[in-house]
Design a protein around this motif. Sequence first.
Motif, short mmCIF file in Angstrom:
data_model
loop_
_atom_site.label_atom_id
_atom_site.label_comp_id
_atom_site.label_asym_id
_atom_site.label_seq_id
_atom_site.Cartn_x
_atom_site.Cartn_y
_atom_site.Cartn_z
N GLY A 1 0.79 -1.12 -0.05
CA GLY A 1 -0.09 0.26 -0.14
C GLY A 1 0.35 0.91 0.41
N THR A 2 1.85 1.52 -0.03
CA THR A 2 2.70 2.39 0.21
C THR A 2 3.51 2.49 -0.68
N ARG A 3 4.78 3.63 -1.96
CA ARG A 3 5.32 3.53 -2.36
C ARG A 3 6.45 4.60 -2.18
N ILE A 4 7.93 4.69 -2.91
CA ILE A 4 8.17 5.36 -2.89
C ILE A 4 7.67 6.64 -3.49
N GLY A 5 7.72 8.14 -3.06
CA GLY A 5 6.93 9.08 -3.78
C GLY A 5 8.01 10.80 -3.67
N ALA A 6 9.48 10.05 -3.07
CA ALA A 6 9.99 11.36 -3.60
C ALA A 6 12.16 10.90 -2.60
N TYR A 7 12.58 11.70 -3.51
CA TYR A 7 14.01 10.82 -3.00
C TYR A 7 14.69 11.73 -3.60
N MET A 8 16.06 12.29 -2.35
CA MET A 8 17.72 12.84 -2.34
C MET A 8 18.20 12.50 -2.17
N PHE A 9 19.47 13.27 -2.76
CA PHE A 9 20.44 12.52 -2.58
C PHE A 9 21.61 13.72 -1.43
N THR A 10 22.09 13.64 -0.64
CA THR A 10 22.82 14.42 -0.37
C THR A 10 24.35 14.01 0.67
N PRO A 11 25.38 14.75 0.06
CA PRO A 11 25.48 16.32 0.15
C PRO A 11 25.44 16.53 -1.60
N ALA A 12 24.92 15.45 -2.50
CA ALA A 12 25.42 15.46 -3.79
C ALA A 12 24.44 16.51 -4.69
N ASP A 13 22.98 16.44 -3.73
CA ASP A 13 22.05 17.69 -4.69
C ASP A 13 21.17 18.26 -3.77
N ARG A 14 20.42 17.67 -2.51
CA ARG A 14 20.22 18.37 -1.50
C ARG A 14 18.46 18.67 -2.61
N THR A 15 17.81 17.69 -4.01
CA THR A 15 16.68 18.49 -4.39
C THR A 15 16.51 17.02 -4.08
N TRP A 16 15.01 17.83 -4.24
CA TRP A 16 14.06 16.44 -3.79
C TRP A 16 13.21 16.19 -4.97
N ARG A 17 13.62 14.50 -5.51
CA ARG A 17 13.24 14.31 -6.89
C ARG A 17 11.90 13.67 -6.71
N ARG A 18 10.68 14.13 -6.97
CA ARG A 18 8.87 13.95 -6.88
C ARG A 18 9.06 12.82 -7.63
N ASP A 19 9.33 11.79 -7.47
CA ASP A 19 9.29 10.91 -8.96
C ASP A 19 9.22 9.22 -7.89
N SER A 20 8.71 8.74 -8.43
CA SER A 20 8.54 7.26 -7.80
C SER A 20 8.95 5.83 -9.10
#
Length: 95
Positions: free
Chosen positions: A52-71
């Motif tokens: 019933g869940t999935r990855i909804g967003a992810y981010m890399f730190t310290p490389a990017d620090r920007t949320w990638r809003r995709d599954s």
Amino acid sequence: RFSPLPPSLAKIGVTVSGRNFERTVETDERGFFELWDLPAGQYQVAFKVPSGTRIGAYMFTPADRTWRRDSPPNNTIQISIGPKKHLELTVGLAN
């Protein structure tokens, strides 16, 4: 978390695999896991998220620090780790 599900972030299975490397761990009660001394290279990080869940967003730190809003497909994220580099992968779960 982007939703109230899952009720617990503990014991989510995480498999990290790359060239000549594969390790499966579980998250702690706060949803964290750590792996140290991975050789530089390309890796797949696969999360066995609760039903019933999935990855909804992810981010890399310290490389990017920007949320990638995709599954990502199959809740698997591709990452690249450089020599002697520290990388954190933050994942948000959604329904």
